[in-house]
Design a protein around this motif. Sequence first.
Motif, PDB file in Angstrom:
ATOM      1  N   PHE A  55       0.801  -1.387   0.166  1.00  0.00           N
ATOM      2  CA  PHE A  55      -0.386  -0.032  -0.011  1.00  0.00           C
ATOM      3  C   PHE A  55       0.820   1.046  -0.033  1.00  0.00           C
ATOM      4  O   PHE A  55       1.512   1.202   0.798  1.00  0.00           O
ATOM      5  CB  PHE A  55      -0.880  -0.079   1.305  1.00  0.00           C
ATOM      6  CG  PHE A  55      -1.972  -1.167   0.831  1.00  0.00           C
ATOM      7  CD1 PHE A  55      -3.097  -1.149   1.012  1.00  0.00           C
ATOM      8  CD2 PHE A  55      -1.334  -2.580   1.607  1.00  0.00           C
ATOM      9  CE1 PHE A  55      -4.113  -1.406   1.049  1.00  0.00           C
ATOM     10  CE2 PHE A  55      -2.604  -3.569   1.568  1.00  0.00           C
ATOM     11  CZ  PHE A  55      -4.034  -3.020   1.498  1.00  0.00           C
ATOM     12  N   ASP A  56       0.220   2.245  -0.839  1.00  0.00           N
ATOM     13  CA  ASP A  56       0.891   3.754  -0.633  1.00  0.00           C
ATOM     14  C   ASP A  56      -0.147   3.975   0.016  1.00  0.00           C
ATOM     15  O   ASP A  56      -1.271   4.257  -0.265  1.00  0.00           O
ATOM     16  CB  ASP A  56       1.770   4.088  -2.302  1.00  0.00           C
ATOM     17  CG  ASP A  56       2.352   5.171  -2.127  1.00  0.00           C
ATOM     18  OD1 ASP A  56       2.383   5.659  -1.248  1.00  0.00           O
ATOM     19  OD2 ASP A  56       2.351   6.050  -3.763  1.00  0.00           O
ATOM     20  N   GLY A  57       0.357   4.589   1.371  1.00  0.00           N
ATOM     21  CA  GLY A  57      -0.956   5.304   2.221  1.00  0.00           C
ATOM     22  C   GLY A  57      -2.119   4.700   1.981  1.00  0.00           C
ATOM     23  O   GLY A  57      -1.755   2.950   2.504  1.00  0.00           O
ATOM     24  N   SER A  58      -3.247   5.039   1.007  1.00  0.00           N
ATOM     25  CA  SER A  58      -4.591   3.819   1.469  1.00  0.00           C
ATOM     26  C   SER A  58      -4.812   3.018  -0.146  1.00  0.00           C
ATOM     27  O   SER A  58      -5.479   2.111   0.262  1.00  0.00           O
ATOM     28  CB  SER A  58      -5.960   4.432   1.532  1.00  0.00           C
ATOM     29  OG  SER A  58      -5.839   5.185   0.914  1.00  0.00           O
ATOM     30  N   ARG A  59      -3.485   3.816  -0.593  1.00  0.00           N
ATOM     31  CA  ARG A  59      -4.176   2.476  -2.331  1.00  0.00           C
ATOM     32  C   ARG A  59      -3.598   1.648  -2.292  1.00  0.00           C
ATOM     33  O   ARG A  59      -1.844   1.640  -1.949  1.00  0.00           O
ATOM     34  CB  ARG A  59      -3.642   3.791  -2.881  1.00  0.00           C
ATOM     35  CG  ARG A  59      -3.690   3.041  -4.625  1.00  0.00           C
ATOM     36  CD  ARG A  59      -3.456   4.272  -5.903  1.00  0.00           C
ATOM     37  NE  ARG A  59      -2.700   3.643  -6.675  1.00  0.00           N
ATOM     38  CZ  ARG A  59      -2.474   3.778  -7.614  1.00  0.00           C
ATOM     39  NH1 ARG A  59      -1.235   4.485  -7.187  1.00  0.00           N
ATOM     40  NH2 ARG A  59      -1.962   3.142  -9.270  1.00  0.00           N
ATOM     41  N   LEU A  60      -3.480   0.196  -2.866  1.00  0.00           N
ATOM     42  CA  LEU A  60      -3.062  -0.588  -2.900  1.00  0.00           C
ATOM     43  C   LEU A  60      -2.880  -0.977  -4.001  1.00  0.00           C
ATOM     44  O   LEU A  60      -3.187  -0.754  -5.534  1.00  0.00           O
ATOM     45  CB  LEU A  60      -4.602  -2.022  -2.935  1.00  0.00           C
ATOM     46  CG  LEU A  60      -4.162  -3.618  -3.279  1.00  0.00           C
ATOM     47  CD1 LEU A  60      -2.953  -3.928  -2.234  1.00  0.00           C
ATOM     48  CD2 LEU A  60      -5.026  -4.327  -3.987  1.00  0.00           C
ATOM     49  N   ILE A  61      -0.762  -1.039  -4.310  1.00  0.00           N
ATOM     50  CA  ILE A  61      -0.254  -1.148  -5.394  1.00  0.00           C
ATOM     51  C   ILE A  61       0.498  -2.099  -5.424  1.00  0.00           C
ATOM     52  O   ILE A  61       0.757  -1.955  -6.429  1.00  0.00           O
ATOM     53  CB  ILE A  61       0.295  -0.194  -5.065  1.00  0.00           C
ATOM     54  CG1 ILE A  61       1.560  -0.030  -3.593  1.00  0.00           C
ATOM     55  CG2 ILE A  61      -0.044   1.559  -5.117  1.00  0.00           C
ATOM     56  CD1 ILE A  61       3.252  -0.072  -4.048  1.00  0.00           C
TER      57      ILE A  61
END
Length: 138
Positions: A55-61
């Motif tokens: 995760f980059d912050g709340s974003r699944l990457i």
Amino acid sequence: MNCNGIEYRELSVISPEVAEEMTELYRRAGWLAPEESGTFIPRAMAGSAVALGAFDGSRLIGMGRAISDGVSDAYIQDIAVSPDYRRRGIGGEIVRRIVAALQAHGIDWIGLVGEPGTEHFYEELGFVRKPGHTLWKL
């Protein structure tokens, strides 16, 4: 756990937003056509021996998982990283963490089927080809 600004965590509870991001990662990897539903993906992750998200912050990457008998054998599957985050070591870190989690449970036979062109990636992580073995699929 955080590494270079990316947080790696288990995917035991999957929110609807993360489920959508998983589906998008599958599409970007070419594993899911635009018209196909990705509703199976959160269930597949939840049913895996190990499921990990980056995760980059709340974003699944990025994500990956392993299926296993829980005793001796496991197979790593579905390693995917968003194209705009590739070549930063995220995929390798996902694999290393999955391997470590499996080994912590005494699982020492870990295999995978890599897509063409991923040989170098997996070799750098310690995997070796098995000449003379044939992939079978029903």
